[in-house]
Design a protein around this motif. Structure first.
Motif, short mmCIF file in Angstrom:
data_model
loop_
_atom_site.label_atom_id
_atom_site.label_comp_id
_atom_site.label_asym_id
_atom_site.label_seq_id
_atom_site.Cartn_x
_atom_site.Cartn_y
_atom_site.Cartn_z
N ILE A 140 6.42 -2.05 -11.72
CA ILE A 140 6.69 -1.36 -12.99
C ILE A 140 5.37 -0.94 -13.65
N HIS A 141 4.35 -1.80 -13.56
CA HIS A 141 3.04 -1.41 -14.10
C HIS A 141 2.50 -0.16 -13.38
N TRP A 142 2.64 -0.12 -12.07
CA TRP A 142 2.21 1.08 -11.31
C TRP A 142 2.93 2.32 -11.82
N ALA A 143 4.26 2.18 -12.00
CA ALA A 143 5.07 3.33 -12.42
C ALA A 143 4.67 3.79 -13.82
N VAL A 144 4.48 2.83 -14.73
CA VAL A 144 4.10 3.17 -16.11
C VAL A 144 2.73 3.86 -16.10
N ALA A 145 1.81 3.35 -15.26
CA ALA A 145 0.47 3.97 -15.17
C ALA A 145 0.57 5.40 -14.64
N LYS A 149 0.84 -1.20 0.00
CA LYS A 149 0.00 0.00 0.00
C LYS A 149 0.88 1.26 0.00
N SER A 150 1.91 1.27 0.86
CA SER A 150 2.74 2.48 0.92
C SER A 150 3.58 2.65 -0.35
N LEU A 151 4.01 1.54 -0.98
CA LEU A 151 4.73 1.63 -2.26
C LEU A 151 3.82 2.21 -3.33
N GLY A 152 2.60 1.65 -3.42
CA GLY A 152 1.65 2.11 -4.44
C GLY A 152 1.28 3.56 -4.25
N GLU A 153 1.03 3.94 -3.00
CA GLU A 153 0.68 5.34 -2.70
C GLU A 153 1.81 6.28 -3.09
N TYR A 154 3.02 5.87 -2.74
CA TYR A 154 4.17 6.72 -3.04
C TYR A 154 4.29 6.94 -4.54
#
Length: 202
Positions: free
Chosen positions: A128-133, A95-100
């Motif tokens: 990586i998908h989170w970052a690309v999004a 959760k904290s990684l995604g939020e960041y």
């Protein structure tokens, strides 16, 4: 002298609300607990004890902030994917990684460290998908490159670069070894471009 040797520990935060002002430029380092993230940060900053390397993977459960100058910070994100961590803590990390990655305005690039022999595990791909999004450029850094002979290393790099195209984002791939220094210059070049450092042309 490298810009990165000036890195100084600033704070450890449990989540993004404790990170301080969301301004300037942040580059984040993330990776599985045994990917060699602390060793890579220490090699980059020429400081043996800046990021604590632990015999027990999964020690970094907080977001650690290292200040380079007034406007630039290196972010050491919690290691993920270590089996001995309770599910509740894993969920909290994710959760904290995604939020960041999705909410922090000052992040300008993400370095995802992966053991060159075991690239793109599920959580690496998710990150990586989170970052690309979030429209973030990503450097997939294949660590422990000294473990493979030169030919095998090149083949693996080509294979992973090909696989990275599937993310359909700004995802580059390079090799790195904190033991031998392979790839250090390329890593610095990439970070310099993200941080907006002028590189001196010789």
């Amino acid at each position: 002298m490298s810009h990165y040797s000036q890195a100084k520990f600033s704070i450890s935060a449990p989540d993004i609300t404790h990170l301080g002002p969301d301004e300037g430029i942040e580059i984040a380092f993330a990776g599985r607990s045994n990917a060699g993230k602390s060793s890579a940060l220490n090699k980059l900053t020429r400081q043996k004890g800046l990021a604590r390397t632990s015999k027990t993977p999964g020690r970094t459960q907080l977001i650690n902030v290292f200040q380079l100058d007034e406007n630039r910070r290196l972010i050491d994100l919690p290691g993920y994917g270590y089996a001995k961590v309770p599910i509740a803590i894993k969920k909290k990390w994710q959760k904290s990684l995604g939020e960041y990655l999705q909410k922090r305005e000052s992040i300008k690039g993400l370095v995802v460290l992966m053991d060159i022999r075991h690239p793109f595990k599920d959580l690496d791909q998710e990150l990586i998908h989170w970052a690309v999004a979030a429209d973030l450029p990503v450097l997939a850094l294949l660590t422990k490159a000294d473990k493979l002979k030169s030919g095998k290393r090149k083949n693996q790099l080509m294979m992973v670069r090909e696989a990275a195209m599937a993310f359909c984002g700004d995802v580059s791939v390079d090799v790195f070894s904190s033991l031998s220094g392979i790839g250090l210059e390329n890593l610095e070049r990439k970070l310099d471009s993200w941080y907006g450092y002028e590189r001196k042309t010789v």
